[in-house]
Enzyme design. Structure first.
Site, PDB file in Angstrom:
ATOM      1  N   SER A   1      45.303  93.660 -12.756  1.00 28.91           N
ATOM      2  CA  SER A   1      43.938  94.044 -13.119  1.00 28.91           C
ATOM      3  C   SER A   1      43.964  95.158 -14.179  1.00 28.91           C
ATOM      4  O   SER A   1      44.548  94.973 -15.248  1.00 28.91           O
ATOM      5  CB  SER A   1      43.181  94.453 -11.844  1.00 28.91           C
ATOM      6  OG  SER A   1      41.796  94.514 -12.058  1.00 28.91           O
TER       7      SER A   1
ATOM      8  N   ASP B   1      39.017  83.671 -10.443  1.00 27.43           N
ATOM      9  CA  ASP B   1      38.896  85.135 -10.551  1.00 27.43           C
ATOM     10  C   ASP B   1      37.491  85.462 -11.057  1.00 27.43           C
ATOM     11  O   ASP B   1      37.095  84.998 -12.134  1.00 27.43           O
ATOM     12  CB  ASP B   1      39.955  85.641 -11.544  1.00 27.43           C
ATOM     13  CG  ASP B   1      40.087  87.159 -11.560  1.00 27.43           C
ATOM     14  OD1 ASP B   1      39.089  87.849 -11.271  1.00 27.43           O
ATOM     15  OD2 ASP B   1      41.185  87.644 -11.883  1.00 27.43           O
TER      16      ASP B   1
ATOM     17  N   HIS C   1      41.186  86.914  -7.758  1.00 28.12           N
ATOM     18  CA  HIS C   1      41.732  88.068  -8.485  1.00 28.12           C
ATOM     19  C   HIS C   1      42.998  88.624  -7.837  1.00 28.12           C
ATOM     20  O   HIS C   1      43.810  89.263  -8.493  1.00 28.12           O
ATOM     21  CB  HIS C   1      40.651  89.167  -8.552  1.00 28.12           C
ATOM     22  CG  HIS C   1      40.936  90.260  -9.530  1.00 28.12           C
ATOM     23  ND1 HIS C   1      41.208  90.025 -10.866  1.00 28.12           N
ATOM     24  CD2 HIS C   1      40.980  91.619  -9.385  1.00 28.12           C
ATOM     25  CE1 HIS C   1      41.406  91.181 -11.492  1.00 28.12           C
ATOM     26  NE2 HIS C   1      41.285  92.159 -10.608  1.00 28.12           N
TER      27      HIS C   1
END
Length: 313
Positions: free
Chosen positions: A121, A237, A269
């Site tokens: 991320s 995601d 995600h």
């Protein structure tokens, strides 16, 4: 014992507990440093009922790769850091990741030419900068990252939530999002001192945090890097998108022979099976206890083990 308790930044005022999972083999092994996403996070990157970094560490260890994970600085020292007007990703993540890389280089059991960064991320977005500013990794793994500016991703997430609301809630939320949007649009017009005193999100996120990050765009670092990179994203995601983020990386780096891309069907995600697939149900999604998809771990391990070390690049 395969898991060794360690301390990152032992000589600094921000000591962080960590774990080095290291295979017990003859000769030196490749290693990976794990870099957290946004917000305070422990060494397992625990989100709801899930621990993606523990899954990655256990899985890569089984494949003969050492993994270093540690508590994020804001997780341990968050109370004192939240009032720091000068807080940027440098203090929050970058400095500690570089210390972690140096820690591994000092360990004779680790092949110092085969130390990789794996960023998830926001950690994936920062990976090229961390590498350039002193990490000096053999290569980068970017999971669920983005080549875009952080504030653009935040606005997209807000608008995604907005579009899912009923008309009355939408009317309220629209005003709130418009207010945030107008603040974010002006951050690059502020000087650093103004940015440090301007709150943009909640009580503690200041314009300076986003401005400093935006002025060190990952795109610039990626353009200048010739390191091997593996870019992964889950198709379901809802924090980043296939069209803007995964395809954005492809547009930027698709011509390079040492950059690999892989999109995983039905993964979210956290690279776990999608449950609800909607951003407004994120909390519920991550309450369901799951594990990082086995194929993802196998692909990362295979990629790391295929890399020849820094001398080749």
């Amino acid at each position: 014992m395969a898991d060794e308790k360690i301390i990152i930044g032992a000589e600094t005022e921000h000591q962080l507990n960590g774990i080095l999972s290291i295979p017990q083999t003859v000769g030196s092994v490749p290693a990976v440093v794990l870099v957290h996403g946004s917000g305070p996070s422990d060494m397992d990157e625990k989100i709801g009922s899930n621990a993606p970094f523990k899954d990655l560490a256990d899985g890569l260890f089984e494949k003969g790769i050492a993994v270093l994970r540690y508590d994020k600085r804001t997780f341990v020292y968050g109370k004192e850091m939240k009032n720091d007007l000068e807080l940027s990703v440098k203090e929050e993540s970058i400095e500690d990741t570089i210390l972690a890389a140096d820690f591994l280089r000092d360990d004779s059991r680790i092949d110092s030419d085969k130390i990789f960064i794996l960023g998830h991320s926001l950690g994936g977005m920062l990976a090229p900068r961390i590498d350039a500013e002193g990490g000096n990794f053999a290569g980068m793994v970017i999971m669920g990252g983005s080549p875009r500016k952080f504030e653009d991703i935040l606005m997209d997430q807000n608008n995604e939530v907005l579009n899912s609301l009923n008309p009355f809630l939408k009317w309220i939320a629209k005003k709130q999002i418009a207010a945030i949007s107008s603040k974010l649009k002006n951050i690059y017009e502020l000087n650093d001192e103004e940015a440090k005193s301007t709150r943009v999100l909640g009580k503690h996120v200041r314009a300076y945090y986003l401005k400093e990050m935006g002025e060190h765009s990952s795109v610039n670092y990626l353009r200048e890097s010739n390191k091997p990179i593996f870019i992964l994203q889950g198709e379901k995601d809802f924090h980043v998108t296939v069209e803007k983020d995964f395809e954005g990386y492809k547009k930027l780096l698709g011509e390079r022979s040492n950059v690999k891309f892989k999109l995983y069907p039905n993964l979210n995600h956290l690279f776990m099976p999608s449950v609800y697939g909607e951003i407004r149900k994120a909390k519920k999604e991550y309450k369901v206890a799951q594990h990082v998809d086995r194929q993802v771990i196998c692909d990362i391990a295979e990629w790391v083990l295929q890399q020849g070390g820094t001398s080749k690049f």
